[in-house]
Each structure stands twice: as C-alpha cells, then as structure tokens.
Design a protein around this motif. Sequence first.
Motif, PDB file in Angstrom:
ATOM      1  N   UNK A 127       0.835  -1.209   0.000  1.00 37.02           N
ATOM      2  CA  UNK A 127       0.000   0.000   0.000  1.00 37.02           C
ATOM      3  C   UNK A 127       0.865   1.253   0.000  1.00 37.02           C
ATOM      4  N   UNK A 128       1.917   1.272   0.845  1.00 31.25           N
ATOM      5  CA  UNK A 128       2.810   2.445   0.917  1.00 31.25           C
ATOM      6  C   UNK A 128       3.510   2.667  -0.407  1.00 31.25           C
ATOM      7  N   UNK A 129       3.933   1.566  -1.050  1.00 30.95           N
ATOM      8  CA  UNK A 129       4.612   1.664  -2.348  1.00 30.95           C
ATOM      9  C   UNK A 129       3.684   2.255  -3.392  1.00 30.95           C
ATOM     10  N   UNK A 130       2.435   1.755  -3.436  1.00 32.40           N
ATOM     11  CA  UNK A 130       1.463   2.265  -4.410  1.00 32.40           C
ATOM     12  C   UNK A 130       1.183   3.744  -4.185  1.00 32.40           C
ATOM     13  N   UNK A 131       1.030   4.129  -2.912  1.00 29.39           N
ATOM     14  CA  UNK A 131       0.747   5.536  -2.605  1.00 29.39           C
ATOM     15  C   UNK A 131       1.929   6.426  -2.979  1.00 29.39           C
ATOM     16  N   UNK A 132       3.140   5.952  -2.716  1.00 28.80           N
ATOM     17  CA  UNK A 132       4.338   6.729  -3.063  1.00 28.80           C
ATOM     18  C   UNK A 132       4.453   6.894  -4.571  1.00 28.80           C
ATOM     19  N   UNK A 133       4.181   5.817  -5.324  1.00 25.96           N
ATOM     20  CA  UNK A 133       4.232   5.893  -6.790  1.00 25.96           C
ATOM     21  C   UNK A 133       3.157   6.829  -7.329  1.00 25.96           C
ATOM     22  N   UNK A 134       1.961   6.771  -6.735  1.00 22.02           N
ATOM     23  CA  UNK A 134       0.869   7.657  -7.162  1.00 22.02           C
ATOM     24  C   UNK A 134       1.225   9.118  -6.887  1.00 22.02           C
ATOM     25  N   UNK A 135       1.863   9.368  -5.731  1.00 18.72           N
ATOM     26  CA  UNK A 135       2.274  10.737  -5.390  1.00 18.72           C
ATOM     27  C   UNK A 135       3.321  11.246  -6.373  1.00 18.72           C
ATOM     28  N   UNK A 137       3.822  10.228  -9.407  1.00 21.57           N
ATOM     29  CA  UNK A 137       3.178  10.412 -10.708  1.00 21.57           C
ATOM     30  C   UNK A 137       2.415  11.734 -10.746  1.00 21.57           C
ATOM     31  N   UNK A 138       1.702  12.050  -9.641  1.00 18.38           N
ATOM     32  CA  UNK A 138       0.933  13.298  -9.588  1.00 18.38           C
ATOM     33  C   UNK A 138       1.850  14.526  -9.565  1.00 18.38           C
ATOM     34  N   UNK A 139       3.104  14.325  -9.119  1.00 24.49           N
ATOM     35  CA  UNK A 139       4.088  15.423  -9.119  1.00 24.49           C
ATOM     36  C   UNK A 139       4.770  15.569 -10.472  1.00 24.49           C
ATOM     37  N   UNK A 140       4.396  14.710 -11.423  1.00 24.19           N
ATOM     38  CA  UNK A 140       4.953  14.811 -12.775  1.00 24.19           C
ATOM     39  C   UNK A 140       6.198  13.974 -13.009  1.00 24.19           C
ATOM     40  N   UNK A 141       6.576  13.150 -12.031  1.00 23.80           N
ATOM     41  CA  UNK A 141       7.754  12.299 -12.188  1.00 23.80           C
ATOM     42  C   UNK A 141       7.387  11.144 -13.118  1.00 23.80           C
ATOM     43  N   UNK A 142       8.225  10.910 -14.129  1.00 23.76           N
ATOM     44  CA  UNK A 142       7.988   9.808 -15.057  1.00 23.76           C
ATOM     45  C   UNK A 142       8.568   8.545 -14.432  1.00 23.76           C
ATOM     46  N   UNK A 143       7.701   7.556 -14.257  1.00 18.72           N
ATOM     47  CA  UNK A 143       8.109   6.323 -13.591  1.00 18.72           C
ATOM     48  C   UNK A 143       8.629   5.304 -14.596  1.00 18.72           C
ATOM     49  N   UNK A 144       9.472   4.413 -14.125  1.00 19.72           N
ATOM     50  CA  UNK A 144       9.977   3.326 -14.967  1.00 19.72           C
ATOM     51  C   UNK A 144      11.209   3.722 -15.758  1.00 19.72           C
ATOM     52  N   UNK A 145      11.640   2.792 -16.591  1.00 20.40           N
ATOM     53  CA  UNK A 145      12.817   3.004 -17.415  1.00 20.40           C
ATOM     54  C   UNK A 145      12.470   4.012 -18.501  1.00 20.40           C
ATOM     55  N   UNK A 146      13.403   4.913 -18.852  1.00 23.69           N
ATOM     56  CA  UNK A 146      13.116   5.878 -19.913  1.00 23.69           C
ATOM     57  C   UNK A 146      12.687   5.175 -21.198  1.00 23.69           C
ATOM     58  N   UNK A 147      11.718   5.769 -21.877  1.00 21.73           N
ATOM     59  CA  UNK A 147      11.171   5.186 -23.100  1.00 21.73           C
ATOM     60  C   UNK A 147      12.279   4.980 -24.124  1.00 21.73           C
ATOM     61  N   UNK A 148      12.307   3.804 -24.705  1.00 23.72           N
ATOM     62  CA  UNK A 148      13.289   3.506 -25.740  1.00 23.72           C
ATOM     63  C   UNK A 148      14.599   2.959 -25.208  1.00 23.72           C
ATOM     64  N   UNK A 149      14.832   3.058 -23.889  1.00 17.12           N
ATOM     65  CA  UNK A 149      16.089   2.532 -23.345  1.00 17.12           C
ATOM     66  C   UNK A 149      15.946   1.035 -23.110  1.00 17.12           C
ATOM     67  N   UNK A 150      17.064   0.363 -23.125  1.00 11.18           N
ATOM     68  CA  UNK A 150      17.042  -1.086 -22.933  1.00 11.18           C
ATOM     69  C   UNK A 150      17.811  -1.438 -21.673  1.00 11.18           C
ATOM     70  N   UNK A 151      17.423  -2.546 -21.092  1.00 11.01           N
ATOM     71  CA  UNK A 151      18.113  -3.023 -19.906  1.00 11.01           C
ATOM     72  C   UNK A 151      19.519  -3.469 -20.303  1.00 11.01           C
TER      73      UNK A 151
END
Length: 197
Positions: A127-135, A137-151
């Motif tokens: 629950x804390x993880x989901x809330x932190x990610x939602x916060x 996201x609402x602050x405009x932070x792009x989550x996850x690996x940058x688009x087009x980048x590869x592991x």
Amino acid sequence: MNYGYIRVSSDKQTVENQRFEIENFAQSNSINIDGWIEETISGTKNYDKRKLGALLKKVKKDDLIICAELSRLGRNLFMIMEILNLCMTKECKVWTIKDGYRLGEDIQSKVLAFGLSAEIERNLISQRTKEALARKKSEGVILGRPKGSKSAKVKLTGHEEVIRTLLEKNVSKCEIARIFGVNRMTVASFIVNNGLQ
C-alpha cells in the motif's frame, strides 16, 4: 451501531471509491450504516489524533466498524494491532472488505488478529509503495525506465563464451535459443550486440 470508516492520505485521493465499496458490501450483507467517519489524513498520524480516535472512544459492545482494508486504519503493523486490540477489548467488531477479515470479540478473532501480522505487514508495504508511486506520478515524475532505453542485462548475459563456442560448432541460433529458454530473436540480437560472430 454500524460505522463506515474511510481514510485517504491526500486531497488528491478520493473517498468515493471506499464509500462505494462499503455501501455495496453493507447492502449485500443487509447491514445498515448508522454513521460515516471520513478523513483526509496520513495513516502515520496516531489514531487518537484522528477522527478514528473519537470513534474508538465511543464504540460499544457489538458495534461494527467496516472499512475497505486494514491499511485504512493505520500505516504500520503496531498501530493496527493496537487498534484491533482496543476494539476486541471493547467487544467491537472490525470487518474489512478487500482483506476479508471478520474480527470480533471471540478467541478465534484474537488468534487470527495476531497470526495475521506478517500478511498485514506485506499488505502495508504494498500500500505504501502504491501511494508513493501515485504521489510521484501526480508530481509529474515519469516512472519506470526511460522510453526507448534497454536493460543492460539480459537472460543471456554471462554466457557469452558458451554461445561463442556453440556458434563455432555451427549450432543454430534456434537451437541456442532452446538451450537457454529464450526467443531466437533474443539470441540473434545478443550475438550482434556482443560481437560474438
């Protein structure tokens, strides 16, 4: 008395989802909600500094508190266990919808409440993880690996020498893919990216 308890941790979250869940649950179980407690406050704030504290002071034997999930009561295991213990001492029931807990004053409920510790803690972390990610996201932070980048690391990483040897022995890319349990295209791009041929 039957109470519906709703808590959200920020103004951006809505109480409507929790209210809808509780109303549906109450209706399908023929329960009449006598009072609603809604608050927008962090679950880390001690329950006696919240509307929940006032509710816990006034509940009596056989009263019922319904909430969407246990994490609505508090953000850490010890606080939730303290709240449940207080409710059991007053012989007040706590029912949750998503978790499916039916905690009353009986001995089985007491055993269940304390046996649930690990599961509750896992749910709280989630629950804390989901809330932190939602916060974020609402602050405009792009989550996850940058688009087009590869592991940088793939399943074949560390097996370069084995793959090189197999290629030298004319083992096909399809066969190498079968050996490592990956797609043939994964093998082909790995060979190119690592200069194995």
